[in-house]
Design a protein around this motif. Structure first.
Motif, PDB file in Angstrom:
ATOM      1  N   SER A  65     -38.935  42.148  -5.339  1.00  0.00           N
ATOM      2  CA  SER A  65     -37.799  41.716  -4.539  1.00  0.00           C
ATOM      3  C   SER A  65     -37.453  40.279  -4.914  1.00  0.00           C
ATOM      4  CB  SER A  65     -38.137  41.800  -3.054  1.00  0.00           C
ATOM      5  OG  SER A  65     -39.144  40.857  -2.717  1.00  0.00           O
ATOM      6  N   VAL A  66     -36.313  39.812  -4.422  1.00  0.00           N
ATOM      7  CA  VAL A  66     -35.898  38.436  -4.683  1.00  0.00           C
ATOM      8  C   VAL A  66     -36.932  37.464  -4.126  1.00  0.00           C
ATOM      9  CG1 VAL A  66     -34.146  36.676  -4.226  1.00  0.00           C
ATOM     10  CG2 VAL A  66     -33.454  39.033  -4.709  1.00  0.00           C
ATOM     11  N   ALA A  67     -37.410  37.741  -2.922  1.00  0.00           N
ATOM     12  CA  ALA A  67     -38.404  36.869  -2.289  1.00  0.00           C
ATOM     13  C   ALA A  67     -39.709  36.850  -3.074  1.00  0.00           C
ATOM     14  CB  ALA A  67     -38.664  37.317  -0.850  1.00  0.00           C
ATOM     15  N   GLU A  68     -40.139  38.010  -3.560  1.00  0.00           N
ATOM     16  CA  GLU A  68     -41.388  38.089  -4.319  1.00  0.00           C
ATOM     17  C   GLU A  68     -41.285  37.345  -5.643  1.00  0.00           C
ATOM     18  OE1 GLU A  68     -43.014  42.433  -2.715  1.00  0.00           O
ATOM     19  OE2 GLU A  68     -41.671  42.312  -4.442  1.00  0.00           O
ATOM     20  N   ALA A  69     -40.151  37.485  -6.324  1.00  0.00           N
ATOM     21  CA  ALA A  69     -39.960  36.786  -7.592  1.00  0.00           C
ATOM     22  C   ALA A  69     -39.934  35.277  -7.376  1.00  0.00           C
ATOM     23  CB  ALA A  69     -38.664  37.246  -8.252  1.00  0.00           C
ATOM     24  N   ALA A  70     -39.219  34.848  -6.337  1.00  0.00           N
ATOM     25  CA  ALA A  70     -39.137  33.413  -6.041  1.00  0.00           C
ATOM     26  C   ALA A  70     -40.494  32.860  -5.639  1.00  0.00           C
ATOM     27  CB  ALA A  70     -38.118  33.169  -4.934  1.00  0.00           C
ATOM     28  N   LEU A  71     -41.267  33.632  -4.883  1.00  0.00           N
ATOM     29  CA  LEU A  71     -42.592  33.190  -4.460  1.00  0.00           C
ATOM     30  C   LEU A  71     -43.519  33.039  -5.662  1.00  0.00           C
ATOM     31  CD1 LEU A  71     -44.565  32.527  -2.175  1.00  0.00           C
ATOM     32  CD2 LEU A  71     -45.109  34.972  -2.036  1.00  0.00           C
ATOM     33  N   MET A  72     -43.428  33.944  -6.619  1.00  0.00           N
ATOM     34  CA  MET A  72     -44.264  33.828  -7.818  1.00  0.00           C
ATOM     35  C   MET A  72     -43.929  32.557  -8.580  1.00  0.00           C
ATOM     36  SD  MET A  72     -44.659  36.315 -11.185  1.00  0.00           S
ATOM     37  CE  MET A  72     -45.543  37.629 -10.347  1.00  0.00           C
ATOM     38  N   SER A  73     -42.649  32.267  -8.735  1.00  0.00           N
ATOM     39  CA  SER A  73     -42.253  31.055  -9.447  1.00  0.00           C
ATOM     40  C   SER A  73     -42.652  29.800  -8.683  1.00  0.00           C
ATOM     41  CB  SER A  73     -40.738  31.057  -9.689  1.00  0.00           C
ATOM     42  OG  SER A  73     -40.391  31.960 -10.711  1.00  0.00           O
ATOM     43  N   ALA A  74     -42.575  29.854  -7.367  1.00  0.00           N
ATOM     44  CA  ALA A  74     -42.901  28.686  -6.556  1.00  0.00           C
ATOM     45  C   ALA A  74     -44.385  28.362  -6.571  1.00  0.00           C
ATOM     46  CB  ALA A  74     -42.431  28.900  -5.115  1.00  0.00           C
ATOM     47  N   THR A  75     -45.225  29.367  -6.708  1.00  0.00           N
ATOM     48  CA  THR A  75     -46.676  29.153  -6.633  1.00  0.00           C
ATOM     49  C   THR A  75     -47.355  29.103  -7.994  1.00  0.00           C
ATOM     50  OG1 THR A  75     -46.980  31.551  -6.351  1.00  0.00           O
ATOM     51  CG2 THR A  75     -46.875  30.204  -4.352  1.00  0.00           C
ATOM     52  N   VAL A  76     -46.748  29.703  -9.018  1.00  0.00           N
ATOM     53  CA  VAL A  76     -47.363  29.737 -10.343  1.00  0.00           C
ATOM     54  C   VAL A  76     -46.770  28.661 -11.250  1.00  0.00           C
ATOM     55  CG1 VAL A  76     -47.811  31.135 -12.391  1.00  0.00           C
ATOM     56  CG2 VAL A  76     -47.851  32.197 -10.124  1.00  0.00           C
ATOM     57  N   LEU A  77     -45.453  28.583 -11.303  1.00  0.00           N
ATOM     58  CA  LEU A  77     -44.750  27.582 -12.118  1.00  0.00           C
ATOM     59  C   LEU A  77     -45.268  27.560 -13.551  1.00  0.00           C
ATOM     60  CD1 LEU A  77     -42.548  25.392 -12.021  1.00  0.00           C
ATOM     61  CD2 LEU A  77     -44.319  23.729 -11.458  1.00  0.00           C
ATOM     62  N   ALA A  78     -45.298  28.717 -14.175  1.00  0.00           N
ATOM     63  CA  ALA A  78     -45.763  28.842 -15.558  1.00  0.00           C
ATOM     64  C   ALA A  78     -45.020  30.002 -16.199  1.00  0.00           C
ATOM     65  CB  ALA A  78     -47.272  29.066 -15.605  1.00  0.00           C
ATOM     66  N   GLY A  79     -43.930  29.672 -16.883  1.00  0.00           N
ATOM     67  CA  GLY A  79     -43.029  30.699 -17.384  1.00  0.00           C
ATOM     68  C   GLY A  79     -43.668  31.712 -18.303  1.00  0.00           C
ATOM     69  N   ALA A  80     -44.473  31.248 -19.261  1.00  0.00           N
ATOM     70  CA  ALA A  80     -45.064  32.170 -20.232  1.00  0.00           C
ATOM     71  C   ALA A  80     -45.964  33.197 -19.554  1.00  0.00           C
ATOM     72  CB  ALA A  80     -45.859  31.383 -21.272  1.00  0.00           C
ATOM     73  N   SER A  81     -46.836  32.728 -18.669  1.00  0.00           N
ATOM     74  CA  SER A  81     -47.759  33.652 -18.009  1.00  0.00           C
ATOM     75  C   SER A  81     -47.021  34.566 -17.033  1.00  0.00           C
ATOM     76  CB  SER A  81     -48.855  32.876 -17.278  1.00  0.00           C
ATOM     77  OG  SER A  81     -48.308  32.016 -16.305  1.00  0.00           O
ATOM     78  N   GLN A  82     -45.960  34.071 -16.404  1.00  0.00           N
ATOM     79  CA  GLN A  82     -45.193  34.914 -15.495  1.00  0.00           C
ATOM     80  C   GLN A  82     -44.483  36.035 -16.248  1.00  0.00           C
ATOM     81  OE1 GLN A  82     -43.915  31.136 -12.758  1.00  0.00           O
ATOM     82  NE2 GLN A  82     -42.692  32.976 -12.464  1.00  0.00           N
ATOM     83  N   ILE A  83     -43.908  35.692 -17.408  1.00  0.00           N
ATOM     84  CA  ILE A  83     -43.244  36.709 -18.219  1.00  0.00           C
ATOM     85  C   ILE A  83     -44.238  37.781 -18.658  1.00  0.00           C
ATOM     86  CG2 ILE A  83     -42.144  37.141 -20.438  1.00  0.00           C
ATOM     87  CD1 ILE A  83     -40.199  35.965 -18.536  1.00  0.00           C
ATOM     88  N   VAL A  84     -45.415  37.349 -19.111  1.00  0.00           N
ATOM     89  CA  VAL A  84     -46.434  38.298 -19.558  1.00  0.00           C
ATOM     90  C   VAL A  84     -46.891  39.177 -18.398  1.00  0.00           C
ATOM     91  CG1 VAL A  84     -48.796  38.502 -20.436  1.00  0.00           C
ATOM     92  CG2 VAL A  84     -47.221  36.867 -21.464  1.00  0.00           C
ATOM     93  N   ALA A  85     -47.079  38.562 -17.223  1.00  0.00           N
ATOM     94  CA  ALA A  85     -47.513  39.327 -16.053  1.00  0.00           C
ATOM     95  C   ALA A  85     -46.497  40.411 -15.705  1.00  0.00           C
ATOM     96  CB  ALA A  85     -47.717  38.388 -14.869  1.00  0.00           C
ATOM     97  N   ILE A  86     -45.207  40.064 -15.802  1.00  0.00           N
ATOM     98  CA  ILE A  86     -44.164  41.050 -15.494  1.00  0.00           C
ATOM     99  C   ILE A  86     -44.140  42.154 -16.543  1.00  0.00           C
ATOM    100  CG2 ILE A  86     -41.663  41.374 -15.435  1.00  0.00           C
ATOM    101  CD1 ILE A  86     -42.866  40.309 -12.850  1.00  0.00           C
ATOM    102  N   GLU A  87     -44.377  41.787 -17.799  1.00  0.00           N
ATOM    103  CA  GLU A  87     -44.400  42.795 -18.861  1.00  0.00           C
ATOM    104  C   GLU A  87     -45.554  43.774 -18.683  1.00  0.00           C
ATOM    105  OE1 GLU A  87     -44.544  40.428 -22.360  1.00  0.00           O
ATOM    106  OE2 GLU A  87     -42.369  40.173 -22.492  1.00  0.00           O
ATOM    107  N   LEU A  88     -46.652  43.300 -18.055  1.00  0.00           N
ATOM    108  CA  LEU A  88     -47.810  44.163 -17.818  1.00  0.00           C
ATOM    109  C   LEU A  88     -47.721  44.916 -16.493  1.00  0.00           C
ATOM    110  CD1 LEU A  88     -50.669  41.732 -18.985  1.00  0.00           C
ATOM    111  CD2 LEU A  88     -49.788  43.724 -20.219  1.00  0.00           C
ATOM    112  N   TRP A  89     -46.692  44.606 -15.700  1.00  0.00           N
ATOM    113  CA  TRP A  89     -46.549  45.189 -14.366  1.00  0.00           C
ATOM    114  C   TRP A  89     -46.400  46.706 -14.467  1.00  0.00           C
ATOM    115  CZ3 TRP A  89     -47.128  41.492 -10.702  1.00  0.00           C
ATOM    116  CH2 TRP A  89     -46.965  41.861  -9.367  1.00  0.00           C
TER     117      TRP A  89
END
Length: 252
Positions: A65-89
């Motif tokens: 969801s929009v809230a979940e995506a925003a929360l991940m960015s707010a707490t992780v703040l690491a684009g490369a690892s976030q992209i990889v995590a989503i690719e493995l989702w």
């Protein structure tokens, strides 16, 4: 926010050589540093925001969801690892795989943080770790350059990190809201925007001939490791190789 760890260790050694205990500029931590960091990093943060939009789109397509995506960015703040995590989702979510992969990618931050130690050792742990939470590759490079110049603005990392955080979370939200309307973000060249940012940062970190050897070693080791070692470990291995070279050259 892809890895720039290959230069982190060489920059750490250079920082130690440039900043001695006797002539180091006193490090302060105040609003002037926060303001300078924010204003200096804002243009880069806007550029990285394009990558944030791409992440938001991918997160939406993965079912977040929009809230979940925003929360991940707010707490992780690491684009490369976030992209990889989503690719493995997937369903079910491969928790162990995602955690291990993200851990490998983000290990570079331990090297980058160590490069700032000569200046941050005079600050309280609250100020240090509060600032490190907002550290990304881009504002780390800007902060290292600012400290090496002798400004002594310990809050520069915090201010620049806040700029990164604001634009990263905002752009993630925009991308998640746009969702399927945007389609494949790579069609618009958004995925290449981050590469351009790192080219600019690498040029800024160039120290002349002294940078040639560790940079070439880091590049060679990273390329070989990427072909032989699964996952993202080549990022850390390249940085460690550069660190070993610097230790042998200057402390051996």
């Amino acid at each position: 926010m892809e890895a720039n760890a290959e230069t982190a260790e060489s920059s750490e050694s250079e920082a130690d050589r440039q900043v001695s205990e006797t002539d180091r500029t006193p490090v302060t931590f105040g609003w002037d540093g926060v303001r300078a960091g924010f204003l200096t990093c804002a243009p880069i943060a806007i550029g990285v925001g394009g990558y944030g939009v791409a992440f938001g789109v991918l997160a939406n397509q993965a079912g977040l969801s929009v809230a979940e995506a925003a929360l991940m960015s707010a707490t992780v703040l690491a684009g490369a690892s976030q992209i990889v995590a989503i690719e493995l989702w997937a369903d079910p979510i491969p928790v162990a795989t995602i955690v291990l992969t993200v851990f490998a990618i983000n290990l570079r931050y331990s090297l980058m943080g160590a490069a700032l130690q000569p200046w941050f050792q005079s600050l309280s742990w609250k100020k240090v770790y509060g600032s490190l939470f907002f550290m990304a590759d881009e504002n780390w490079a800007l902060t290292l350059r600012d400290l090496q110049s002798g400004n002594g603005r310990g809050a520069f990392l915090l201010g620049s990190g806040i700029a990164m955080w604001v634009f990263w979370v905002a752009s993630t939200t925009v991308g998640a809201l746009a969702g399927g309307a945007v389609g494949d973000p790579t069609e618009y060249g958004i995925d290449f925007m981050l590469a351009l940012v790192f080219v600019a940062l690498a040029a800024e970190l160039w120290e002349g001939r002294s940078s040639v050897v560790p940079w070439l070693v880091a590049l060679a080791v990273a390329v070989v490791a990427s072909a032989l070692v699964p996952g993202q470990w080549y990022i850390l291995l390249g940085g460690l190789a550069a660190a070993v070279v610097e230790v042998i050259r200057y402390d051996g």
